[in-house]
Scaffold this motif. Structure first.
Motif, mmCIF file in Angstrom:
data_model
loop_
_atom_site.group_PDB
_atom_site.id
_atom_site.type_symbol
_atom_site.label_atom_id
_atom_site.label_comp_id
_atom_site.label_asym_id
_atom_site.label_seq_id
_atom_site.Cartn_x
_atom_site.Cartn_y
_atom_site.Cartn_z
ATOM 1 N N LEU A 23 0.829 -1.210 0.000
ATOM 2 C CA LEU A 23 0.000 0.000 0.000
ATOM 3 C C LEU A 23 0.865 1.263 0.000
ATOM 4 O O LEU A 23 0.567 2.217 -0.719
ATOM 5 N N ILE A 24 1.921 1.261 0.789
ATOM 6 C CA ILE A 24 2.826 2.420 0.806
ATOM 7 C C ILE A 24 3.416 2.631 -0.582
ATOM 8 O O ILE A 24 3.471 3.761 -1.084
ATOM 9 N N ASP A 25 3.836 1.556 -1.222
ATOM 10 C CA ASP A 25 4.402 1.669 -2.580
ATOM 11 C C ASP A 25 3.368 2.234 -3.564
ATOM 12 O O ASP A 25 3.701 3.074 -4.403
ATOM 13 N N ILE A 26 2.134 1.760 -3.469
ATOM 14 C CA ILE A 26 1.070 2.237 -4.363
ATOM 15 C C ILE A 26 0.842 3.730 -4.141
ATOM 16 O O ILE A 26 0.747 4.509 -5.096
ATOM 17 N N ILE A 27 0.742 4.139 -2.879
ATOM 18 C CA ILE A 27 0.506 5.550 -2.563
ATOM 19 C C ILE A 27 1.675 6.409 -3.023
ATOM 20 O O ILE A 27 1.468 7.483 -3.610
ATOM 21 N N ASP A 73 7.571 16.499 6.483
ATOM 22 C CA ASP A 73 6.448 17.429 6.492
ATOM 23 C C ASP A 73 5.199 16.743 7.042
ATOM 24 O O ASP A 73 4.382 17.361 7.707
ATOM 25 N N GLY A 74 5.057 15.470 6.728
ATOM 26 C CA GLY A 74 3.912 14.687 7.173
ATOM 27 C C GLY A 74 4.296 13.230 7.318
ATOM 28 O O GLY A 74 5.385 12.816 6.894
ATOM 29 N N ILE A 75 3.402 12.464 7.922
ATOM 30 C CA ILE A 75 3.680 11.055 8.207
ATOM 31 C C ILE A 75 2.524 10.206 7.697
ATOM 32 O O ILE A 75 1.352 10.537 7.917
ATOM 33 N N LEU A 76 2.865 9.123 7.018
ATOM 34 C CA LEU A 76 1.897 8.117 6.587
ATOM 35 C C LEU A 76 2.177 6.847 7.368
ATOM 36 O O LEU A 76 3.301 6.348 7.342
ATOM 37 N N ASP A 157 -9.945 -2.463 -5.954
ATOM 38 C CA ASP A 157 -11.271 -1.999 -5.541
ATOM 39 C C ASP A 157 -11.328 -0.486 -5.764
ATOM 40 O O ASP A 157 -10.606 0.268 -5.118
ATOM 41 N N GLU A 158 -12.162 -0.044 -6.707
ATOM 42 C CA GLU A 158 -12.223 1.377 -7.071
ATOM 43 C C GLU A 158 -12.638 2.255 -5.893
ATOM 44 O O GLU A 158 -12.114 3.348 -5.713
ATOM 45 N N GLN A 159 -13.553 1.776 -5.077
ATOM 46 C CA GLN A 159 -13.984 2.546 -3.907
ATOM 47 C C GLN A 159 -12.811 2.747 -2.944
ATOM 48 O O GLN A 159 -12.639 3.833 -2.393
ATOM 49 N N LEU A 160 -12.005 1.723 -2.765
ATOM 50 C CA LEU A 160 -10.829 1.855 -1.904
ATOM 51 C C LEU A 160 -9.827 2.834 -2.503
ATOM 52 O O LEU A 160 -9.255 3.663 -1.783
ATOM 53 N N LEU A 161 -9.593 2.759 -3.793
ATOM 54 C CA LEU A 161 -8.656 3.684 -4.435
ATOM 55 C C LEU A 161 -9.084 5.129 -4.177
ATOM 56 O O LEU A 161 -8.256 5.979 -3.826
#
Length: 179
Positions: A23-27, A73-76, A157-161
């Motif tokens: 998920l991190i890679d996708i984001i 600047d921010g954290i995921l 899943d398009e809704q998740l995207l």
């Protein structure tokens, strides 16, 4: 030219190739034109939290973690739920920053992606709010049954995207005009 937003990505799973790592890679790929993602690789290297070691000169791994947090600047945070709770290594990392306050006022996106995840998600929200993270509801996402929604390195899943994009936009909107 504006500089990219610097995001420190923390995966709550220490397993290589975990769904949360994917998920991190996708984001990171989705936002590569406006952000620079730096993955925190030292979760397993942090010693067990010990208040006696939480001094002006903490262990080197803790110092390095704190420096990366300050530079971001921010954290995921993308994490699974283990045994109905927060993965121990992630909770340990958060314990190391209670007194040093690196999360204070820092924009955070929290994604809990697991089979269920609700218990860990709620616990992490409480912890992140106690350490004064900037974590509005719009920056929180619970993804139950994640393995049916993320496969072969893609969100299927398009809704998740759209939900992933919404939580990221919630954080990134704070930086518009500041770069």
């Amino acid at each position: 030219m504006t500089r990219p937003v610097n995001i420190l990505a923390i995966c709550g799973s220490t397993r290589k190739g975990s769904t949360n790592e994917v998920l991190i890679d996708i984001i990171a790929d989705l936002y590569r034109s406006s952000t620079e993602f730096i993955r925190f690789e030292g979760l397993s290297d942090l010693p067990h939290f010990n208040p006696d070691l939480d001094t002006e000169t903490p262990p080197p791994a803790v110092t390095a973690f704190r420096e990366q947090l300050r530079a971001a600047d921010g954290i995921l945070i993308c994490t699974p739920e283990y045994a109905m709770g927060v993965p121990g290594s992630l909770k340990n990392a958060l314990d190391w920053v209670v007194s040093s306050m690196e999360f204070s006022g820092k924009p955070v996106v929290l994604i809990t992606a697991s089979s269920m995840g609700e218990q860990a998600h709620q616990s992490l929200i409480r912890t992140l709010l106690v350490i004064e993270s900037d974590l509005p509801e719009s920056s929180r996402l619970l993804i139950p049954f994640v393995k049916s929604k993320v496969r072969d390195g893609k969100i299927v899943d398009e809704q998740l995207l759209q939900a992933v994009k919404a939580v990221m936009e919630s954080m990134l909107s704070k930086f518009i005009g500041q770069q």
